[in-house]
Scaffold this motif. Structure first.
Motif, short mmCIF file in Angstrom:
data_model
loop_
_atom_site.label_atom_id
_atom_site.label_comp_id
_atom_site.label_asym_id
_atom_site.label_seq_id
_atom_site.Cartn_x
_atom_site.Cartn_y
_atom_site.Cartn_z
N PRO A 288 0.84 -1.22 0.00
CA PRO A 288 0.00 0.00 0.00
C PRO A 288 0.87 1.26 0.00
O PRO A 288 1.98 1.24 0.52
N GLU A 289 0.35 2.32 -0.58
CA GLU A 289 1.07 3.60 -0.56
C GLU A 289 1.33 4.06 0.86
O GLU A 289 2.35 4.68 1.15
N ASP A 290 0.39 3.75 1.76
CA ASP A 290 0.51 4.17 3.15
C ASP A 290 0.89 3.00 4.06
O ASP A 290 0.42 2.91 5.20
N ALA A 291 1.76 2.10 3.55
CA ALA A 291 2.17 0.94 4.34
C ALA A 291 2.74 1.37 5.69
O ALA A 291 3.51 2.32 5.77
N SER B 220 8.15 -3.58 -12.62
CA SER B 220 8.27 -2.18 -13.02
C SER B 220 8.05 -1.22 -11.86
O SER B 220 8.49 -0.08 -11.92
N THR B 221 7.35 -1.69 -10.84
CA THR B 221 7.11 -0.85 -9.66
C THR B 221 7.25 -1.71 -8.41
O THR B 221 6.76 -2.84 -8.38
N GLU B 222 7.90 -1.19 -7.40
CA GLU B 222 8.13 -1.94 -6.17
C GLU B 222 6.84 -2.20 -5.39
O GLU B 222 6.83 -3.00 -4.47
N SER B 223 5.74 -1.54 -5.78
CA SER B 223 4.48 -1.79 -5.07
C SER B 223 3.94 -3.19 -5.38
O SER B 223 3.17 -3.74 -4.59
N LEU B 224 4.35 -3.78 -6.51
CA LEU B 224 3.93 -5.14 -6.85
C LEU B 224 4.82 -6.13 -6.11
O LEU B 224 6.02 -6.21 -6.38
N LEU C 286 0.84 -5.33 3.29
CA LEU C 286 0.38 -5.74 1.97
C LEU C 286 -1.11 -5.47 1.84
O LEU C 286 -1.82 -5.42 2.84
N GLU C 287 -1.56 -5.29 0.59
CA GLU C 287 -2.98 -5.22 0.30
C GLU C 287 -3.30 -6.21 -0.80
O GLU C 287 -2.41 -6.65 -1.53
N VAL C 288 -4.56 -6.56 -0.92
CA VAL C 288 -5.01 -7.66 -1.75
C VAL C 288 -5.87 -7.18 -2.91
O VAL C 288 -6.76 -6.34 -2.72
#
Length: 105
Positions: free
Chosen positions: A14-17, A55-59, A87-89
């Motif tokens: 999540p952006e707000d992890a 391509s993005t560390e969020s994945l 993590l988010e789902v």
């Protein structure tokens, strides 16, 4: 074409992890891995794993469940790393040509 289906869960940061101290992050990761192993041993999780070179560390990773998408979402949301806000789902059904993918042990 005949299609088979599995429940596909995408794990994202999540952006707000929530930021935790390193020792707590290690505990959360160990609990996450143990939870995934338990689901595999129960026959609910076909396979899972992290990404590399994304391509993005969020994945962060994927999980393929031998359940309905609703049950997969529920199981994924019970993951200790999800509950801890690390993590988010995203859950959906993946359709693929019959006989082109196999899962074992």
């Amino acid at each position: 074409m005949e299609l088979e289906r599995v429940a596909f869960v995408l794990l994202k940061r999540p952006e707000d992890a929530i930021d935790y101290p390193e020792d707590e992050l290690e505990r959360i990761q160990e609990a996450h891995l143990s939870y995934m192993d338990g689901l595999r041993q129960r026959g609910l999780l076909l396979t899972n794993g992290p990404f590399d070179g994304q391509s993005t560390e969020s994945l962060r990773g994927i999980c393929l469940y031998a359940t309905s998408v609703e049950e997969a979402r529920s199981l994924a949301e019970d993951d200790p790393a999800v509950k801890a806000g690390r993590l988010e789902v995203e859950a959906f059904t993946w359709l693929y040509p019959a006989g082109t993918v196999s899962f074992s042990g």
